[in-house]
Design an enzyme around this catalytic site. Structure first.
Site, PDB file in Angstrom:
ATOM      1  N   LYS A  89       0.715  -1.126  -0.021  1.00 47.50           N
ATOM      2  CA  LYS A  89      -0.074   0.079  -0.120  1.00 47.50           C
ATOM      3  C   LYS A  89       0.895   1.109  -0.064  1.00 47.50           C
ATOM      4  O   LYS A  89       1.950   1.338   0.841  1.00 47.50           O
ATOM      5  CB  LYS A  89      -1.087   0.212   1.053  1.00 47.50           C
ATOM      6  CG  LYS A  89      -2.068  -1.119   1.247  1.00 47.50           C
ATOM      7  CD  LYS A  89      -3.121  -0.653   0.045  1.00 47.50           C
ATOM      8  CE  LYS A  89      -3.849  -2.003  -0.117  1.00 47.50           C
ATOM      9  NZ  LYS A  89      -4.921  -1.651  -1.378  1.00 47.50           N
TER      10      LYS A  89
ATOM     11  N   GLU B   3      -5.758 -12.275  -6.557  1.00 47.31           N
ATOM     12  CA  GLU B   3      -5.292 -11.374  -5.409  1.00 47.31           C
ATOM     13  C   GLU B   3      -5.669 -12.035  -4.134  1.00 47.31           C
ATOM     14  O   GLU B   3      -6.708 -12.444  -4.050  1.00 47.31           O
ATOM     15  CB  GLU B   3      -6.128  -9.872  -5.515  1.00 47.31           C
ATOM     16  CG  GLU B   3      -5.870  -9.144  -4.343  1.00 47.31           C
ATOM     17  CD  GLU B   3      -6.252  -7.556  -4.360  1.00 47.31           C
ATOM     18  OE1 GLU B   3      -7.045  -7.246  -5.328  1.00 47.31           O
ATOM     19  OE2 GLU B   3      -5.731  -6.679  -3.418  1.00 47.31           O
TER      20      GLU B   3
ATOM     21  N   HIS C 170      -9.651  -7.848  -8.782  1.00 52.86           N
ATOM     22  CA  HIS C 170      -9.663  -7.358  -7.473  1.00 52.86           C
ATOM     23  C   HIS C 170     -10.344  -8.263  -6.553  1.00 52.86           C
ATOM     24  O   HIS C 170     -11.649  -8.695  -6.844  1.00 52.86           O
ATOM     25  CB  HIS C 170     -10.374  -5.949  -7.528  1.00 52.86           C
ATOM     26  CG  HIS C 170     -10.541  -5.283  -6.100  1.00 52.86           C
ATOM     27  ND1 HIS C 170     -11.513  -5.473  -5.350  1.00 52.86           N
ATOM     28  CD2 HIS C 170      -9.462  -4.764  -5.209  1.00 52.86           C
ATOM     29  CE1 HIS C 170     -11.612  -4.807  -4.138  1.00 52.86           C
ATOM     30  NE2 HIS C 170     -10.179  -4.460  -4.068  1.00 52.86           N
TER      31      HIS C 170
ATOM     32  N   ASP D 295      -0.011   0.083  -4.630  1.00 54.44           N
ATOM     33  CA  ASP D 295      -1.424   0.201  -4.790  1.00 54.44           C
ATOM     34  C   ASP D 295      -1.841   1.567  -3.860  1.00 54.44           C
ATOM     35  O   ASP D 295      -1.356   1.697  -2.649  1.00 54.44           O
ATOM     36  CB  ASP D 295      -2.322  -0.778  -4.301  1.00 54.44           C
ATOM     37  CG  ASP D 295      -3.899  -0.283  -4.327  1.00 54.44           C
ATOM     38  OD1 ASP D 295      -4.184   0.633  -4.710  1.00 54.44           O
ATOM     39  OD2 ASP D 295      -4.369  -1.372  -3.867  1.00 54.44           O
TER      40      ASP D 295
ATOM     41  N   GLU E 237      -0.955   0.379  -9.013  1.00 59.39           N
ATOM     42  CA  GLU E 237      -2.445   0.171  -9.130  1.00 59.39           C
ATOM     43  C   GLU E 237      -3.282   1.572  -8.381  1.00 59.39           C
ATOM     44  O   GLU E 237      -2.810   2.152  -7.577  1.00 59.39           O
ATOM     45  CB  GLU E 237      -3.068  -0.827  -7.937  1.00 59.39           C
ATOM     46  CG  GLU E 237      -4.204  -1.361  -7.908  1.00 59.39           C
ATOM     47  CD  GLU E 237      -4.595  -2.492  -7.129  1.00 59.39           C
ATOM     48  OE1 GLU E 237      -3.733  -3.412  -7.602  1.00 59.39           O
ATOM     49  OE2 GLU E 237      -5.540  -2.624  -6.353  1.00 59.39           O
TER      50      GLU E 237
ATOM     51  N   ASP F  92     -13.890  -6.177  -9.923  1.00 61.61           N
ATOM     52  CA  ASP F  92     -14.187  -7.088  -8.960  1.00 61.61           C
ATOM     53  C   ASP F  92     -15.549  -7.936  -9.455  1.00 61.61           C
ATOM     54  O   ASP F  92     -16.508  -7.207  -9.680  1.00 61.61           O
ATOM     55  CB  ASP F  92     -14.474  -6.134  -7.559  1.00 61.61           C
ATOM     56  CG  ASP F  92     -14.599  -7.237  -6.468  1.00 61.61           C
ATOM     57  OD1 ASP F  92     -15.182  -8.094  -6.427  1.00 61.61           O
ATOM     58  OD2 ASP F  92     -13.821  -6.722  -5.602  1.00 61.61           O
TER      59      ASP F  92
ATOM     60  N   GLU G 196     -11.088  -1.338  -9.850  1.00 63.01           N
ATOM     61  CA  GLU G 196     -11.995  -2.078  -8.927  1.00 63.01           C
ATOM     62  C   GLU G 196     -13.089  -1.074  -8.427  1.00 63.01           C
ATOM     63  O   GLU G 196     -14.006  -1.615  -8.054  1.00 63.01           O
ATOM     64  CB  GLU G 196     -10.973  -2.236  -7.295  1.00 63.01           C
ATOM     65  CG  GLU G 196     -10.478  -1.034  -6.768  1.00 63.01           C
ATOM     66  CD  GLU G 196      -9.556  -1.469  -5.633  1.00 63.01           C
ATOM     67  OE1 GLU G 196      -8.532  -1.688  -5.984  1.00 63.01           O
ATOM     68  OE2 GLU G 196      -9.867  -1.239  -4.636  1.00 63.01           O
TER      69      GLU G 196
END
Ligand code: CA
Length: 381
Positions: free
Chosen positions: A166, A330, A296, A194, A220, A269, A246
């Site tokens: 992250k 993921e 996602h 991300d 991301e 997703d 996502e």
């Protein structure tokens, strides 16, 4: 076979240790599950991504429309629900609600025919899939320059060949943390970052330039989902592949992403973008545009199982070839007390790979005692 009822299950579990991504802290995990009952005795399960009490309201509103419908008519049901709400719900909560229903209908369809969903979607291209570890969030205490590299090294020790970090906490800090994680995992392991759209294009390009030498698998959600021009600018400026999607919905939303050539990798997703019916269509569109699709996944075992069913039929990039790039699962490693507890047989990885369930439907059995345990007092079923 006719639908007799659609139930919702609103679940909640507090976390032992809260964690943060770039825009918020998580102190609890929630889940919104959909259960479709039929007069045949078969039951189908689905899951909605998004704010659970709100997707619950969507599903509970749609439910009476579908009572008496033939659950095998997944395409008709999808189009009927979408058309009824088109003027008010082309994206977001409405499509998330529809996604959970659609997944449950595919689960039913597989159980009805006695085959896994992927067999009804064209048959498997693979029987297992490479997973990457999603984790590396921020904690209340400690130094991220110390605990994040340690956590990343732990995933590698568990057998994962790729991890996702992250970012979105400030360009300089992000660059330092990314460098530390790369040093900890070595050059052979995939490293993705991300930002959860914490940045605008200027900041995203600044970070991208700093971490470009670190062999980043993808960057991301560098910028907000509405900003396709920002995506294009970041993609043009950097050598790092750009991923997102996502927060995008349906073939219509992804039509705009794909025709704008805004992303190298899309991440619809299955529990949000329109369910299995819609994500298969999006996958075929992506392939035609030469864009990769890595879903996602942030849900419970139901969402993971639905994602694996789609991953079984997602094309490699690009077939046929001897060593094509395969799509990735993921695999969320953060604390989620509900995730595996609701499955009678948990979905685990082995050496960083996950087997695609091959039982009927989604290939999972739900533990109703676990559902009761996590049911919230707000669940006005
Ligand atoms: Ca993400």
């Amino acid at each position: 076979m006719r639908i007799t009822a659609i139930h919702t299950h609103l679940l909640e579990a507090p976390l032992a240790e809260p964690f943060a991504y770039s825009r918020a802290w998580y102190g609890t995990r929630t889940a919104m599950l959909v259960e479709v009952e039929t007069d045949s005795g078969l039951t189908g399960w689905g899951e909605c991504y998004g704010p659970a009490p709100m997707t619950q309201a969507v599903v509970r509103t749609i439910a009476p429309w579908l009572t008496g419908a033939d659950p095998l008519r997944t395409e008709w049901i999808w189009q009927d629900v979408y058309a009824r709400l088109r003027d008010h719900g082309q994206k977001g909560l409405v499509i998330e609600g529809l996604s959970g229903i659609d997944i449950a209908l595919w689960d039913l369809k597989g159980k009805h025919f006695g085959v896994p969903v992927h067999r009804l979607m064209g048959g498997p291209l693979r029987t297992d899939v490479e997973a990457y570890a999603t984790g590396l969030y921020r904690r209340k205490a400690g130094d991220p320059l110390k605990y994040l590299p340690e956590e990343a090294a732990g995933y590698v020790a568990d057998g994962f060949r790729a991890v996702k970090l992250k970012v979105g906490f400030g360009v300089a800090e992000d660059a330092a943390v990314t460098r530390a994680v790369r040093e900890a995992i070595g050059p052979e392991i995939g490293l993705m970052v991300d930002a959860n759209h914490a940045y605008d294009a200027v900041a995203a390009m600044a970070l991208g330039r700093l971490i470009e030498p670190l062999d980043i698998g993808w960057f991301e959600e560098p910028v907000p989902p509405e900003d396709l021009a920002g995506y294009k600018a970041v993609k043009a400026a950097l050598g790092i592949p750009i991923a997102g999607g996502e927060c995008e919905y349906t073939r219509y939303g992804f039509r705009e992403v794909l025709t704008a050539h805004a992303m190298d990798i899309i991440q619809p997703d299955i529990c949000a973008a329109g369910g299995l019916s819609e994500c298969k269509k999006i996958a075929d569109m992506a392939m035609a545009f030469g864009v990769r699709y890595n879903p996602h996944v942030w849900g419970t075992g139901i969402g993971i199982a639905a994602s694996l069913q789609l991953l079984a039929v997602l094309p490699a990039h690009t077939p046929p070839s001897l060593r094509p790039a395969e799509p990735l699962l993921e695999f969320d490693r953060t604390e989620h007390p509900i995730r595996q507890a609701i499955l009678r047989t948990p979905i685990e990885h082995s050496g960083g790979r996950v087997r695609i369930p091959d039982g009927p439907g989604l290939g999972i059995d739900i533990d109703r005692e676990a559902l009761a345990r996590f049911k919230t007092r707000h669940d006005a079923r």
